[in-house]
Design a protein around this motif. Sequence first.
Motif, PDB file in Angstrom:
ATOM      1  N   LEU A  86     134.026 -49.413 -25.714  1.00  0.00           N
ATOM      2  CA  LEU A  86     132.889 -49.694 -24.653  1.00  0.00           C
ATOM      3  C   LEU A  86     131.728 -50.294 -25.316  1.00  0.00           C
ATOM      4  O   LEU A  86     131.142 -51.279 -25.115  1.00  0.00           O
ATOM      5  CB  LEU A  86     132.582 -48.439 -23.894  1.00  0.00           C
ATOM      6  N   ASP A  87     131.482 -49.717 -26.452  1.00  0.00           N
ATOM      7  CA  ASP A  87     130.281 -50.032 -27.326  1.00  0.00           C
ATOM      8  C   ASP A  87     130.198 -51.829 -27.816  1.00  0.00           C
ATOM      9  O   ASP A  87     129.239 -52.414 -27.618  1.00  0.00           O
ATOM     10  CB  ASP A  87     130.151 -49.250 -28.483  1.00  0.00           C
ATOM     11  N   ASN A  90     129.864 -53.804 -24.740  1.00  0.00           N
ATOM     12  CA  ASN A  90     128.457 -53.717 -24.336  1.00  0.00           C
ATOM     13  C   ASN A  90     127.711 -54.837 -25.324  1.00  0.00           C
ATOM     14  O   ASN A  90     126.594 -55.593 -24.651  1.00  0.00           O
ATOM     15  CB  ASN A  90     127.811 -52.478 -24.303  1.00  0.00           C
ATOM     16  N   GLU A  91     127.905 -54.616 -26.575  1.00  0.00           N
ATOM     17  CA  GLU A  91     127.127 -55.558 -27.440  1.00  0.00           C
ATOM     18  C   GLU A  91     127.663 -57.031 -27.193  1.00  0.00           C
ATOM     19  O   GLU A  91     126.675 -57.795 -27.403  1.00  0.00           O
ATOM     20  CB  GLU A  91     127.516 -55.150 -28.889  1.00  0.00           C
ATOM     21  N   ARG A  94     125.689 -57.948 -24.053  1.00  0.00           N
ATOM     22  CA  ARG A  94     124.159 -58.233 -24.602  1.00  0.00           C
ATOM     23  C   ARG A  94     124.115 -59.333 -25.240  1.00  0.00           C
ATOM     24  O   ARG A  94     122.910 -59.958 -25.152  1.00  0.00           O
ATOM     25  CB  ARG A  94     123.703 -56.861 -25.048  1.00  0.00           C
TER      26      ARG A  94
END
Length: 110
Positions: A86-87, A90-91, A94
Motif C-alpha cells: 500500500l505504501d 500511495n507513493e 503521489r
Amino acid sequence: MAALHTTAANAAHLSGTGLVTEQWQALHALTFRMMEQLDAIRILFLTDLPTPCMQIARSISEDVDMSLALIARPKLAKRFVECSTLDEANEFLRRHIACGRAFKAVREQR
C-alpha cells in the motif's frame, strides 16, 4: 467498462497488441476499480446521496487520466504493476498521478 476489463485480462498474454504486458495488467486493475466505483455511484444515487457520487465521479475521472498515462508510457505502467504494498502504491500515486500529473503526461504525448 467490463469489455475493456476482459480485453485487458486476455490481451496481457498476447504479443503484437501494441502494448506491453504491464500496460494490459495496469488497465485490467484500473478497469476493475472503475467498475467498483460505478457500482458505488449507482447505489449512492439510488439512496439520494449526490455529494459522495460527485466525489467518486471525480476519482473515476482521475483513473481515466491514469489509464491514458499508463497507455502512453510503458515504463510508468511497469512501475505501477510493480507496486506490491500500500505504501508503494500511495507513493506511486503521489509522485506520478496526483495533482493532475497523469493528465499532464497524457497532454505531453500529443
